[in-house]
Design an enzyme around this catalytic site. Structure first.
Site, mmCIF file in Angstrom:
data_model
loop_
_atom_site.group_PDB
_atom_site.id
_atom_site.type_symbol
_atom_site.label_atom_id
_atom_site.label_comp_id
_atom_site.label_asym_id
_atom_site.label_seq_id
_atom_site.Cartn_x
_atom_site.Cartn_y
_atom_site.Cartn_z
ATOM 1 C CE LYS A 1 -3.790 -2.595 2.329
ATOM 2 N NZ LYS A 1 -4.449 -2.875 3.383
ATOM 3 C CD GLN B 1 -3.535 -4.756 6.247
ATOM 4 O OE1 GLN B 1 -3.344 -3.893 5.732
ATOM 5 N NE2 GLN B 1 -3.915 -5.935 5.778
ATOM 6 C CG ASP C 1 -9.555 -0.436 5.257
ATOM 7 O OD1 ASP C 1 -9.698 -0.737 4.250
ATOM 8 O OD2 ASP C 1 -8.651 -0.913 6.007
#
Ligand code: GUN
Length: 294
Positions: free
Chosen positions: A52, A96, A119
């Site tokens: 990322k 994450q 997200d």
């Protein structure tokens, strides 16, 4: 059978983002800035987060990696999140997953500012998505939506079966495929660990989206002739012939399924690269939102 090429489409998106960042620079607008929080040293998570950050650099975004030790307390993690919420330069950030067992994932995700939740995991984002309001869509389902759009795959009136009901993929995917939009307007069935007649239900699917995390779960005998098959599986399977000691396996048995499909995503190179591409698109969207506010 035709391949849905996630490598190609994600590259196209990265080029579009690179051009958009350069244009923003020329206009004196803010350069998008994505942060990623990684707790512990889980190998797969480290790979994803590094990827990322690297992709941010490729397109000209700013990026920040916040790495915390596996023993970090929930309170310390939440303090970090508050810092990111307050940092005006950060347009979006991700935590994450998975988090270590001693941390309550739901409690942590609740602390993320929904305006920075690229997200799309916060209940406010999920609620807005369910109601068809403007929000950040979760990255993997958003990536699948983008693939369907860019390959002009018809979804209206189709029977769509989603295998898996995770909060990250299956649940949002089902909602997006049945919304009154394109893609959408499909008749959606969700299959999960307590479902019966899985094979028969799959055999009736025009569009089969497989996200349960069991390598090779869907086999050729479960798929209708001409179906569109989207494989979300990315499981690491031991493979001594590889330098890394593993290979990435999808949830679909490509050899037996692909001859029956009209369209299919390969693994790797299908849905996987789209997750990062949509995360960056969400981050760009967050930066753009501020253009009109400030
Ligand atoms: N772990 C597995 N998939 C994801 C994802 O899309 N976002 C985050 N933050 N963690 C994940």
């Amino acid at each position: 059978m035709q391949l849905i090429d996630g490598n190609f489409i994600s590259q196209q998106i990265k080029e579009e983002l690179t051009a958009a960042v350069a244009e923003r620079g020329n206009k004196g607008l803010k350069i998008p800035h994505l942060a990623a929080v990684l707790v512990g040293e889980n190998g797969a998570s480290l790979t994803y987060v590094n990827s990322k950050v690297k992709t941010c650099e490729q397109v000209g975004f700013r990026s920040t990696l916040v790495q915390l030790p596996v023993e970090v307390t929930q309170e310390e993690l939440i303090n970090q999140i508050r810092g990111l919420n307050q940092d005006a330069d950060i347009d979006g950030y991700i935590i994450q997953l998975p988090l270590p067992a001693h941390i309550d994932e739901k409690a942590v995700l609740m602390q993320v500012d929904p305006n920075k939740d690229v997200d799309g995991f916060h209940p406010e984002c999920i609620g807005k998505m369910a109601l068809g309001m403007d929000t950040f869509l979760p990255a993997t389902p958003a990536g699948i939506i983008e693939l369907i759009k860019r390959y002009n795959i018809e979804t209206s009136g189709k029977k769509c079966v989603v295998i898996g009901r995770s909060h990250i993929v299956g649940m949002p995917m089902g909602l997006l495929m049945q919304r009154n939009d394109y893609p959408g307007n499909a008749t959606v069935t969700t299959l999960h660990s307590k479902s019966t007649q899985i094979k028969e239900v799959c055999q009736d699917a025009d569009i089969l989206i497989v996200a349960l995390g069991k390598p090779g779960f869907v086999t050729g005998d479960m798929v209708k002739e001409g179906a569109v098959v989207i494989d979300v599986g990315i499981t690491r399977v031991a493979d001594e012939s590889k330098k890394s000691g593993f290979r990435i396996a999808g949830d679909v048995d490509f050899a037996s399924v692909s001859p029956k499909c009209s369209w299919i995503t390969p693994v790797p190179g299908g849905v996987g690269p789209m997750t990062i591409a949509s995360l960056l698109m969400n981050t760009m969207k967050s930066a753009q939102r501020k253009d009109t506010v400030s």
